[in-house]
Design a protein around this motif. Sequence first.
Motif, mmCIF file in Angstrom:
data_model
loop_
_atom_site.group_PDB
_atom_site.id
_atom_site.type_symbol
_atom_site.label_atom_id
_atom_site.label_comp_id
_atom_site.label_asym_id
_atom_site.label_seq_id
_atom_site.Cartn_x
_atom_site.Cartn_y
_atom_site.Cartn_z
ATOM 1 N N ARG A 37 0.953 -1.116 -0.051
ATOM 2 C CA ARG A 37 -0.046 -0.008 -0.116
ATOM 3 C C ARG A 37 0.873 1.267 -0.044
ATOM 4 N N SER A 38 1.897 1.217 0.858
ATOM 5 C CA SER A 38 2.644 2.429 0.772
ATOM 6 C C SER A 38 3.438 2.814 -0.543
ATOM 7 N N MET A 39 3.909 1.605 -1.195
ATOM 8 C CA MET A 39 4.402 1.821 -2.514
ATOM 9 C C MET A 39 3.464 2.375 -3.466
ATOM 10 N N GLY A 40 2.245 1.818 -3.236
ATOM 11 C CA GLY A 40 1.044 2.078 -4.158
ATOM 12 C C GLY A 40 0.908 3.572 -3.969
ATOM 13 N N LEU A 41 1.122 4.071 -2.605
ATOM 14 C CA LEU A 41 0.665 5.419 -2.378
ATOM 15 C C LEU A 41 1.508 6.300 -3.090
ATOM 16 N N PRO A 50 1.929 1.919 -12.863
ATOM 17 C CA PRO A 50 2.360 0.401 -12.408
ATOM 18 C C PRO A 50 2.722 -0.197 -13.750
ATOM 19 N N ALA A 51 2.159 0.152 -14.977
ATOM 20 C CA ALA A 51 2.222 -0.538 -16.011
ATOM 21 C C ALA A 51 3.781 0.010 -16.554
ATOM 22 N N ASP A 52 4.364 0.831 -16.041
ATOM 23 C CA ASP A 52 5.664 1.445 -16.465
ATOM 24 C C ASP A 52 6.825 0.815 -15.722
ATOM 25 N N THR A 53 7.360 -0.315 -15.874
ATOM 26 C CA THR A 53 8.229 -1.110 -14.689
ATOM 27 C C THR A 53 9.482 -0.221 -14.584
ATOM 28 N N GLU A 54 9.811 0.487 -15.646
ATOM 29 C CA GLU A 54 11.196 1.171 -15.634
ATOM 30 C C GLU A 54 10.862 2.544 -14.728
ATOM 31 N N ALA A 55 9.695 3.038 -14.822
ATOM 32 C CA ALA A 55 9.638 4.166 -13.880
ATOM 33 C C ALA A 55 9.359 3.625 -12.502
ATOM 34 N N GLU A 57 10.686 0.950 -11.104
ATOM 35 C CA GLU A 57 12.186 0.572 -10.657
ATOM 36 C C GLU A 57 12.738 2.125 -10.217
ATOM 37 N N LYS A 58 12.886 2.950 -11.019
ATOM 38 C CA LYS A 58 13.532 4.305 -10.803
ATOM 39 C C LYS A 58 12.943 5.032 -9.444
ATOM 40 N N MET A 59 11.653 4.786 -9.140
ATOM 41 C CA MET A 59 11.089 5.269 -7.831
ATOM 42 C C MET A 59 11.442 4.785 -6.817
ATOM 43 N N LEU A 60 11.607 3.350 -6.936
ATOM 44 C CA LEU A 60 11.854 2.486 -5.631
ATOM 45 C C LEU A 60 13.208 2.579 -5.340
ATOM 46 N N ALA A 61 14.102 2.943 -6.470
ATOM 47 C CA ALA A 61 15.507 2.893 -6.116
ATOM 48 C C ALA A 61 15.759 4.334 -4.659
ATOM 49 N N GLY A 62 14.781 5.302 -4.791
ATOM 50 C CA GLY A 62 14.994 6.238 -3.944
ATOM 51 C C GLY A 62 13.951 6.106 -2.813
ATOM 52 N N THR A 63 13.376 4.928 -2.499
ATOM 53 C CA THR A 63 12.290 4.670 -1.709
ATOM 54 C C THR A 63 12.786 3.781 -0.449
ATOM 55 N N GLU A 64 12.348 4.286 0.784
ATOM 56 C CA GLU A 64 12.661 3.397 2.004
ATOM 57 C C GLU A 64 11.286 3.182 2.477
ATOM 58 N N ILE A 65 11.268 1.987 2.976
ATOM 59 C CA ILE A 65 9.886 1.540 3.673
ATOM 60 C C ILE A 65 10.379 0.718 4.863
ATOM 61 N N ASP A 66 9.629 0.877 5.907
ATOM 62 C CA ASP A 66 9.758 0.226 7.143
ATOM 63 C C ASP A 66 8.437 0.216 7.849
ATOM 64 N N PHE A 67 8.521 -1.008 8.547
ATOM 65 C CA PHE A 67 7.084 -1.248 9.502
ATOM 66 C C PHE A 67 7.630 -1.619 10.758
ATOM 67 N N ASN A 68 7.138 -0.714 11.902
ATOM 68 C CA ASN A 68 7.348 -0.833 13.066
ATOM 69 C C ASN A 68 6.294 -0.653 13.987
ATOM 70 N N ASP A 69 6.176 -1.177 14.767
ATOM 71 C CA ASP A 69 5.127 -0.940 16.104
ATOM 72 C C ASP A 69 3.614 -0.608 15.466
ATOM 73 N N ASN A 70 3.473 -1.610 14.647
ATOM 74 C CA ASN A 70 2.044 -1.238 13.932
ATOM 75 C C ASN A 70 1.928 0.045 13.174
ATOM 76 N N ALA A 91 -4.171 0.612 -5.988
ATOM 77 C CA ALA A 91 -2.794 0.824 -6.543
ATOM 78 C C ALA A 91 -1.917 -0.159 -5.977
ATOM 79 N N ALA A 92 -2.166 -0.508 -4.615
ATOM 80 C CA ALA A 92 -1.363 -1.573 -4.089
ATOM 81 C C ALA A 92 -1.330 -2.734 -4.973
ATOM 82 N N SER A 93 -2.771 -3.235 -5.226
ATOM 83 C CA SER A 93 -2.912 -4.524 -5.888
ATOM 84 C C SER A 93 -2.108 -4.381 -7.418
ATOM 85 N N ASP A 94 -2.319 -3.156 -7.937
ATOM 86 C CA ASP A 94 -1.932 -3.001 -9.192
ATOM 87 C C ASP A 94 -0.434 -3.211 -9.072
#
Length: 228
Positions: A37-41, A50-55, A57-70, A91-94
């Motif tokens: 969900r956070s990556m979809g957001l 989500p259809a543009d894999t390259e874009a 990938e580029k977005m994810l290279a600069g993305t940090e996700i963490d799950f802590n204490d709910n 968006a998350a499912s896509d």
Amino acid sequence: MIRVAIDGPGGTGKSSIAKEVAARLGLEYIDTGAMYRSMGLKALREGVSPADTEAVEKMLAGTEIDFNDNHMYLDGEDVSGLIRTNEVSMAASDISKLPCVRAKADALSKQLAATKNVIMEGRDIGTIVIPDAEVKIFMTAAPEVRAKRRYLQLLEAGKPADYDQIFDEIQKRDYQDSHRDYHPLKQADDSVLLDTSDMTKEENIEAVIDLIREKTGEEFAGLHAVSE
Ligand code: DC
């Protein structure tokens, strides 16, 4: 180590059940859907398709996700309250179809499961993330039941709700999550099927606790004593 993997389609109540079981047994609750969900957001915010894999990938290279204490953190921001909308669900499912997205969520999920006693829920926990989990449950409920539960939840929260629309979205997400090519939602051969269509929330919680007891025996007794 006790690792409980719960998989199943959206709207089965996996999150609220897993959260409650975690609290009662002293396990760490991990919501992997929140990671997607956070990556979809982020993709929605940045207009990345989500259809543009390259874009993506580029977005994810600069993305940090963490799950802590709910709480779910996206690039340091607590997005827990922002990721529960219908728009973000889709968006998350896509975006969850893409291997680069799954790799990011899998890496974090595996890291969290490596050091703690966890109850982790999602779509591929028993098949991909922790295939050797001590307890593996596949939770389902009829789509009509899931739609009705969601509908009542929204009404109770004083939010607008349209049963037919909710039902359609549930069907669409079920199809999409179980028909993608890469790591689709499916029941692991060695997981226990739990159909919660006719269960109350308390019955569902007890059924999960009973399964954990049954599968972990002595080991669980020690854990339970510590948490009490
Ligand atoms: O469990 P949820 O409804 O919060 O999940 C949102 C979406 O994220 C779901 O439609 C598919 C994806 N997801 C996934 O592909 N794998 C997971 N382990 C968890 C969620």
